[in-house]
Design a protein around this motif. Structure first.
Motif, mmCIF file in Angstrom:
data_model
loop_
_atom_site.group_PDB
_atom_site.id
_atom_site.type_symbol
_atom_site.label_atom_id
_atom_site.label_comp_id
_atom_site.label_asym_id
_atom_site.label_seq_id
_atom_site.Cartn_x
_atom_site.Cartn_y
_atom_site.Cartn_z
ATOM 1 N N LEU A 1 -1.594 -0.461 -14.388
ATOM 2 C CA LEU A 1 -0.866 0.827 -14.703
ATOM 3 C C LEU A 1 -0.834 1.066 -15.939
ATOM 4 O O LEU A 1 0.358 1.484 -16.574
ATOM 5 N N GLY A 2 -1.903 0.823 -16.987
ATOM 6 C CA GLY A 2 -1.687 0.793 -18.211
ATOM 7 C C GLY A 2 -0.906 -0.178 -19.155
ATOM 8 O O GLY A 2 -0.822 0.054 -20.339
ATOM 9 N N GLN A 3 -0.361 -0.973 -18.588
ATOM 10 C CA GLN A 3 0.414 -2.168 -19.031
ATOM 11 C C GLN A 3 -0.301 -3.357 -19.217
ATOM 12 O O GLN A 3 -0.768 -3.885 -18.158
ATOM 13 N N ALA A 4 -0.275 -3.874 -20.520
ATOM 14 C CA ALA A 4 -0.950 -5.409 -20.728
ATOM 15 C C ALA A 4 0.263 -6.330 -20.159
ATOM 16 O O ALA A 4 1.276 -6.284 -20.320
ATOM 17 N N CYS B 1 7.424 6.481 -10.330
ATOM 18 C CA CYS B 1 7.440 5.984 -8.735
ATOM 19 C C CYS B 1 6.730 4.875 -8.641
ATOM 20 O O CYS B 1 6.814 3.678 -8.058
ATOM 21 N N GLU B 2 5.228 4.819 -9.258
ATOM 22 C CA GLU B 2 4.062 3.924 -9.042
ATOM 23 C C GLU B 2 4.653 2.688 -9.598
ATOM 24 O O GLU B 2 4.561 1.662 -9.088
ATOM 25 N N HIS B 3 5.419 2.772 -10.752
ATOM 26 C CA HIS B 3 5.681 1.581 -11.511
ATOM 27 C C HIS B 3 7.001 0.789 -10.590
ATOM 28 O O HIS B 3 7.204 -0.363 -10.964
ATOM 29 N N ARG B 4 7.389 1.277 -9.800
ATOM 30 C CA ARG B 4 8.403 0.569 -8.941
ATOM 31 C C ARG B 4 7.866 0.062 -7.685
ATOM 32 O O ARG B 4 8.657 -0.812 -6.610
ATOM 33 N N LEU B 5 6.751 0.010 -7.322
ATOM 34 C CA LEU B 5 5.978 -0.536 -6.217
ATOM 35 C C LEU B 5 5.246 -1.809 -6.745
ATOM 36 O O LEU B 5 4.933 -2.122 -7.650
ATOM 37 N N GLN C 1 0.648 -1.254 0.032
ATOM 38 C CA GLN C 1 -0.068 -0.048 -0.136
ATOM 39 C C GLN C 1 1.088 1.250 0.106
ATOM 40 O O GLN C 1 1.914 1.188 0.900
ATOM 41 N N SER C 2 0.654 1.944 -0.805
ATOM 42 C CA SER C 2 1.367 3.293 -0.967
ATOM 43 C C SER C 2 0.397 4.586 -0.654
ATOM 44 O O SER C 2 -0.766 4.513 -0.928
ATOM 45 N N ASP C 3 1.184 5.625 -0.162
ATOM 46 C CA ASP C 3 0.478 6.965 0.198
ATOM 47 C C ASP C 3 0.159 7.350 -1.365
ATOM 48 O O ASP C 3 1.040 7.736 -2.148
ATOM 49 N N PRO C 4 -0.927 8.012 -1.692
ATOM 50 C CA PRO C 4 -1.312 8.544 -2.820
ATOM 51 C C PRO C 4 -0.685 9.802 -3.415
ATOM 52 O O PRO C 4 -0.468 10.070 -4.375
ATOM 53 N N GLY C 5 -0.128 10.305 -2.179
ATOM 54 C CA GLY C 5 0.638 11.690 -2.391
ATOM 55 C C GLY C 5 -0.195 12.848 -2.713
ATOM 56 O O GLY C 5 -1.554 12.749 -2.771
#
Length: 71
Positions: A49-52, A25-29, A6-10
Motif C-alpha cells: 500500500l505504498g509503504q516500505a 480503510c484499506e490500511h486497517r485490513l 479478502q475485502s470487497d473492492p467497493g
C-alpha cells in the motif's frame, strides 16, 4: 504464517476525499505481504500500500513486520 483478509473492492471512487477514506480503510485490513517461503534468515524488504516495510522471523520462528526506517 502471514495472514490476509479478502475485502470487497467497493465502488469506483471519483473524488480525492472519497479516495482518502477508502485508502484509510484499506490500511486497517490484513494484506498478504510475502509468501512464507520467501522469509529466510535475513529481514525481507517489501512495499505494501505504498509503504516500505520489513518482515522477518524471530528466534522462535514467529513472523514480524515493521515500517522500514532504513530509507
Amino acid at each position: 504464517m502471514v495472514r490476509s483478509v479478502q475485502s470487497d473492492p467497493g465502488p469506483v471512487v471519483a473524488d480525492a476525499d472519497a479516495a482518502a477514506r477508502v485508502s484509510a480503510c484499506e490500511h486497517r485490513l490484513w494484506h498478504p505481504a510475502a509468501a512464507v517461503d520467501a522469509l529466510g534468515d535475513l529481514p525481507l524488504p517489501v512495499t505494501l500500500l505504498g509503504q516500505a516495510l520489513v518482515i522477518w522471523r524471530d528466534a522462535q520462528g514467529r513472523v514480524h513486520g515493521w515500517r522500514d526506517r532504513s530509507e
